[in-house]
Design a protein around this motif. Structure first.
Motif, PDB file in Angstrom:
ATOM      1  N   THR A 148       0.832  -1.207   0.000  1.00 54.42           N
ATOM      2  CA  THR A 148       0.000   0.000   0.000  1.00 54.42           C
ATOM      3  C   THR A 148       0.865   1.255   0.000  1.00 54.42           C
ATOM      4  O   THR A 148       0.561   2.243  -0.675  1.00 54.42           O
ATOM      5  N   LEU A 149       1.951   1.223   0.759  1.00 57.44           N
ATOM      6  CA  LEU A 149       2.806   2.395   0.906  1.00 57.44           C
ATOM      7  C   LEU A 149       3.759   2.580  -0.269  1.00 57.44           C
ATOM      8  O   LEU A 149       4.068   3.717  -0.652  1.00 57.44           O
ATOM      9  N   THR A 150       4.271   1.471  -0.814  1.00 55.71           N
ATOM     10  CA  THR A 150       5.333   1.567  -1.819  1.00 55.71           C
ATOM     11  C   THR A 150       4.965   0.972  -3.173  1.00 55.71           C
ATOM     12  O   THR A 150       5.659   1.229  -4.157  1.00 55.71           O
ATOM     13  N   GLY A 151       3.928   0.144  -3.207  1.00 53.75           N
ATOM     14  CA  GLY A 151       3.584  -0.543  -4.449  1.00 53.75           C
ATOM     15  C   GLY A 151       4.412  -1.772  -4.702  1.00 53.75           C
ATOM     16  O   GLY A 151       4.290  -2.414  -5.761  1.00 53.75           O
ATOM     17  N   GLN A 152       5.275  -2.154  -3.758  1.00 53.79           N
ATOM     18  CA  GLN A 152       6.150  -3.318  -3.927  1.00 53.79           C
ATOM     19  C   GLN A 152       5.969  -4.279  -2.763  1.00 53.79           C
ATOM     20  O   GLN A 152       5.633  -3.866  -1.653  1.00 53.79           O
ATOM     21  N   PRO A 153       6.204  -5.598  -2.993  1.00 55.36           N
ATOM     22  CA  PRO A 153       6.056  -6.582  -1.908  1.00 55.36           C
ATOM     23  C   PRO A 153       7.203  -6.484  -0.913  1.00 55.36           C
ATOM     24  O   PRO A 153       8.309  -6.041  -1.245  1.00 55.36           O
ATOM     25  N   LEU A 154       6.931  -6.912   0.295  1.00 53.57           N
ATOM     26  CA  LEU A 154       7.971  -6.976   1.327  1.00 53.57           C
ATOM     27  C   LEU A 154       8.698  -8.317   1.277  1.00 53.57           C
ATOM     28  O   LEU A 154       9.905  -8.393   1.534  1.00 53.57           O
ATOM     29  N   PHE A 155       7.969  -9.388   0.945  1.00 54.27           N
ATOM     30  CA  PHE A 155       8.534 -10.735   0.863  1.00 54.27           C
ATOM     31  C   PHE A 155       8.367 -11.258  -0.562  1.00 54.27           C
ATOM     32  O   PHE A 155       7.457 -10.838  -1.291  1.00 54.27           O
ATOM     33  N   ASP A 156       9.210 -12.228  -0.954  1.00 56.59           N
ATOM     34  CA  ASP A 156       9.073 -12.813  -2.286  1.00 56.59           C
ATOM     35  C   ASP A 156       7.932 -13.828  -2.303  1.00 56.59           C
ATOM     36  O   ASP A 156       7.444 -14.260  -1.254  1.00 56.59           O
ATOM     37  N   GLU A 157       7.515 -14.234  -3.490  1.00 56.25           N
ATOM     38  CA  GLU A 157       6.341 -15.089  -3.651  1.00 56.25           C
ATOM     39  C   GLU A 157       6.478 -16.447  -2.964  1.00 56.25           C
ATOM     40  O   GLU A 157       5.536 -16.898  -2.288  1.00 56.25           O
ATOM     41  N   PRO A 158       7.610 -17.172  -3.126  1.00 56.53           N
ATOM     42  CA  PRO A 158       7.717 -18.467  -2.418  1.00 56.53           C
ATOM     43  C   PRO A 158       7.544 -18.338  -0.907  1.00 56.53           C
ATOM     44  O   PRO A 158       6.916 -19.180  -0.264  1.00 56.53           O
ATOM     45  N   LEU A 159       8.100 -17.261  -0.336  1.00 55.69           N
ATOM     46  CA  LEU A 159       7.982 -17.068   1.110  1.00 55.69           C
ATOM     47  C   LEU A 159       6.549 -16.725   1.490  1.00 55.69           C
ATOM     48  O   LEU A 159       6.035 -17.194   2.511  1.00 55.69           O
ATOM     49  N   LEU A 160       5.871 -15.941   0.664  1.00 55.69           N
ATOM     50  CA  LEU A 160       4.474 -15.619   0.940  1.00 55.69           C
ATOM     51  C   LEU A 160       3.597 -16.868   0.906  1.00 55.69           C
ATOM     52  O   LEU A 160       2.706 -17.034   1.741  1.00 55.69           O
ATOM     53  N   ARG A 161       3.855 -17.747  -0.061  1.00 54.70           N
ATOM     54  CA  ARG A 161       3.079 -18.990  -0.133  1.00 54.70           C
ATOM     55  C   ARG A 161       3.339 -19.858   1.098  1.00 54.70           C
ATOM     56  O   ARG A 161       2.425 -20.521   1.612  1.00 54.70           O
ATOM     57  N   ARG A 162       4.570 -19.844   1.572  1.00 51.48           N
ATOM     58  CA  ARG A 162       4.892 -20.623   2.773  1.00 51.48           C
ATOM     59  C   ARG A 162       4.162 -20.055   3.990  1.00 51.48           C
ATOM     60  O   ARG A 162       3.671 -20.805   4.843  1.00 51.48           O
ATOM     61  N   MET A 163       4.105 -18.745   4.061  1.00 45.73           N
ATOM     62  CA  MET A 163       3.376 -18.116   5.166  1.00 45.73           C
ATOM     63  C   MET A 163       1.898 -18.488   5.110  1.00 45.73           C
ATOM     64  O   MET A 163       1.285 -18.813   6.137  1.00 45.73           O
ATOM     65  N   GLU A 164       1.316 -18.444   3.930  1.00 48.14           N
ATOM     66  CA  GLU A 164      -0.097 -18.801   3.788  1.00 48.14           C
ATOM     67  C   GLU A 164      -0.348 -20.245   4.202  1.00 48.14           C
ATOM     68  O   GLU A 164      -1.400 -20.559   4.766  1.00 48.14           O
ATOM     69  N   SER A 165       0.624 -21.113   3.946  1.00 52.46           N
ATOM     70  CA  SER A 165       0.448 -22.526   4.321  1.00 52.46           C
ATOM     71  C   SER A 165       0.446 -22.731   5.821  1.00 52.46           C
ATOM     72  O   SER A 165      -0.076 -23.741   6.321  1.00 52.46           O
ATOM     73  N   HIS A 166       1.016 -21.794   6.571  1.00 59.09           N
ATOM     74  CA  HIS A 166       1.073 -21.918   8.038  1.00 59.09           C
ATOM     75  C   HIS A 166      -0.181 -21.360   8.710  1.00 59.09           C
ATOM     76  O   HIS A 166      -0.354 -21.534   9.916  1.00 59.09           O
ATOM     77  N   LEU A 167      -1.041 -20.695   7.966  1.00 61.44           N
ATOM     78  CA  LEU A 167      -2.289 -20.191   8.545  1.00 61.44           C
ATOM     79  C   LEU A 167      -3.197 -21.360   8.911  1.00 61.44           C
ATOM     80  O   LEU A 167      -3.138 -22.426   8.301  1.00 61.44           O
ATOM     81  N   SER A 168      -4.060 -21.128   9.913  1.00 62.92           N
ATOM     82  CA  SER A 168      -4.861 -22.232  10.459  1.00 62.92           C
ATOM     83  C   SER A 168      -6.352 -21.884  10.433  1.00 62.92           C
ATOM     84  O   SER A 168      -6.742 -20.739  10.657  1.00 62.92           O
TER      85      SER A 168
END
Length: 563
Positions: A260-280
């Motif tokens: 929202t602030l910069t228009g760019q991601p903070l983490f790369d896509e593989p790491l984001l997918r890994r984070m999503e997999s840890h959600l419960s």
């Protein structure tokens, strides 16, 4: 989402390689920018240092300099406080780590969170006592001790002494932190290693604040860019302790805020997918992410509900590998009880009463207001009561026919009631009626305030009542045993303070209300009444902050004896 000028400037300072620099024409108002940094708890000095912006032209802007001046003052004040404590800890050979820091001393935190080895806690407590800190016995916690220091009626220091890092459950073992701690930017500041610091700051935003701000974005962004992160170690660490879903959600929120602030991601896509997999689904983090976070533009302050945070805590307890079964049951009960207190804002508080007495114009009201603020700093809620003997509606109605008909010995104004007490019968009856009425009204006020879980601060109490009786019926009334005994039937005051001032000061403060021939007798009467009722005499001519500090500290000492 439209960003304010202050948010655009903060975005550039935090992420200068991703956010565009605002133009000189779009700079925010200095007060608005300072307000944003205070609300977001952004450590401006640290942000400028870690992003190498000291020589950037934007730092010279008026709004940045205005905020930086306040930021540096806060940093200097808190670092001096920490340095005094740190030197004493080092002299005693006590290891310590500032658990919320990522680069240097975490001066934007509302308190100093210091991790101390469990065996060193008694010695550290002695050092804090020597430095004037008071242990808050009213809010005991299993894994940390809360110590506050008062200067007048306000806090001048807050130290949380941790035996372990935990939110109801053990979060990370102290040994791991001590073995891998690194040096901060300031001398003597020790910080957790990068991965542990990411975990602590990420989960603190969820469990402690239920809010993700720009300060978390700054900290996590700096940790990612300051060196390689061992993500495998971090996720294994989080999974074993049961907080991987909460940590993942915070990181995903930060990523959306960064976009929202910069228009760019903070983490790369593989790491984001890994984070999503840890959600419960169990604690609701997956549903929360899909409904409120994924694909959305998030505000710079993202707040979550208290109920949702409690659900995350329950899952952490269930999956934690650091607790046995019965400890998990006990912790679950504590979380439920804490949730009730948090939602209802109801905290059981033992009944207590303190009395602040003295003549009108001695500074009672000011002292009480400031002492109440000091007590509030220890999470002790209070309420002031004001009751004058003989001043009830019924007794005033009974006196009203005589106030203008009988002239007093000393002229005290048209509406004076002094003339009523020239009559011997009235002087004999009045103490009996007035004392009985006074007892009833004081008990009614006391019971009502205690029912609201408040400490009672009585502005005018038994000492004042005796003096009022003496002014109307003669000083001999204070020496009658039945009057003193009746005053001792009042709710017990655990601390009594009597403020005294000279006649000259009284005349200056009260001006037209000073009655020659009457008011000058008050000082002598208060001395005798304070001796009878056991009050501590304080000079009302001292600095109000010093008076408030004395009252607050003695009140806390007596109150903590009952907790």
């Amino acid at each position: 989402m439209t960003l304010s000028p202050s948010e655009k400037l903060a975005a550039f300072l935090i992420a200068p390689d991703a956010a565009p620099a605002p133009s000189p024409e779009s700079m925010p108002d200095p007060n608005d920018f300072l307000e944003l940094l205070e609300e977001q708890k952004v450590p401006l000095k640290e942000v400028i240092a870690v992003n190498d912006l000291a020589d950037h032209e934007i730092v010279g802007a008026d709004c940045v300099q205005h905020a930086l001046k306040a930021d540096l003052a806060r940093h200097r004040l808190l670092l001096e406080e920490f340095t005094t404590l740190r030197e004493r800890l080092d002299e005693s050979g006590i290891r310590h780590v500032m658990v919320k820091g990522v680069w240097g001393f975490p001066y934007r935190s509302e308190n100093m969170d210091i991790l101390i080895g469990a065996d060193d806690v008694p010695r550290a407590v002695e050092i804090l006592d020597d430095l004037g800190y008071l242990y808050n016995r009213f809010r005991p916690e299993r894994f940390k001790r809360l110590h506050n220091r008062l200067s007048g009626s306000s806090l001048s220091g807050v130290v949380h002494l941790h035996k372990a890092i935990s939110w109801y459950t053990p979060f990370v073992e102290p040994g791991i932190i001590f073995r891998s701690a690194v040096d901060g930017s300031e001398a003597g500041v020790r910080l957790p290693r990068r991965e542990i610091s990411m975990a602590i700051n990420g989960v603190h935003a969820l469990y402690e604040d239920a809010t993700v701000r720009l300060i978390e974005l700054h900290k996590i962004r700096y940790l990612i860019r300051s060196g390689p992160v061992d993500w495998d170690w971090l996720w294994n660490f989080a999974v074993h302790r049961g907080f991987e879903s909460g940590l993942s959600l915070v990181f995903l929120i930060l990523d959306r805020q960064h976009r929202t602030l910069t228009g760019q991601p903070l983490f790369d896509e593989p790491l984001l997918r890994r984070m999503e997999s840890h959600l419960s689904l169990v604690d609701g983090t997956r549903q929360h992410y899909r409904r409120r976070v994924k694909g959305r533009e998030l505000p710079t302050i993202y707040t979550m509900s208290k109920y949702f945070v409690r659900r995350c805590m329950f899952r952490e307890v269930k999956r934690s590998g650091l607790m046995r079964f019965w400890r998990k049951i006990e912790t679950t009960v504590l979380i439920l009880r804490g949730g009730v207190h948090q939602v209802t804002c109801w905290y059981p508080q033992p009944p207590a009463l303190i009395a602040v007495c003295g003549p009108d114009g001695c500074g009672k009201t000011t002292a009480i207001e400031r002492a109440a603020a000091g007590l509030e700093a220890f999470e002790i809620r209070s309420r002031r009561s004001w009751i004058r003997i003989g001043d009830s509606f019924l007794l005033n109605w009974a006196k009203s026919p005589f106030q203008r008909r009988l002239k007093a010995e000393v002229d005290a104004g048209e509406a004076s009631e002094q003339g009523v007490f020239k009559n011997r019968v009235i002087r004999a009856i009045w103490p009996v009626v007035a004392v009985a009425d006074y007892l009833i009204r004081q008990y009614a006020a006391y019971i009502w305030i205690v029912f609201q879980e408040r400490m009672v601060i009585a502005d005018r109490y038994h000492v004042d009542a005796l003096v009022d009786l003496a002014l109307r019926c003669g000083p001999q009334i204070m020496r009658k045993h039945w009057v003193a005994s009746a005053m001792r039937l009042l709710p017990k005051a655990y601390a009594v303070f009597v403020l005294k001032v000279s006649d000259e000061t009284m005349r200056r403060r009260r001006r037209g209300d000073y009655i020659e021939g009457i008011t000058h007798r008050v000082s002598a009467y208060y001395d005798e009444a304070a001796t009878l009722m056991g009050g501590r005499v304080l000079s009302g001519e001292d600095d109000p902050e010093a008076i408030a500090e004395t009252i607050t500290k003695q009140t806390l000492a007596r109150f903590f004896e009952r907790v």
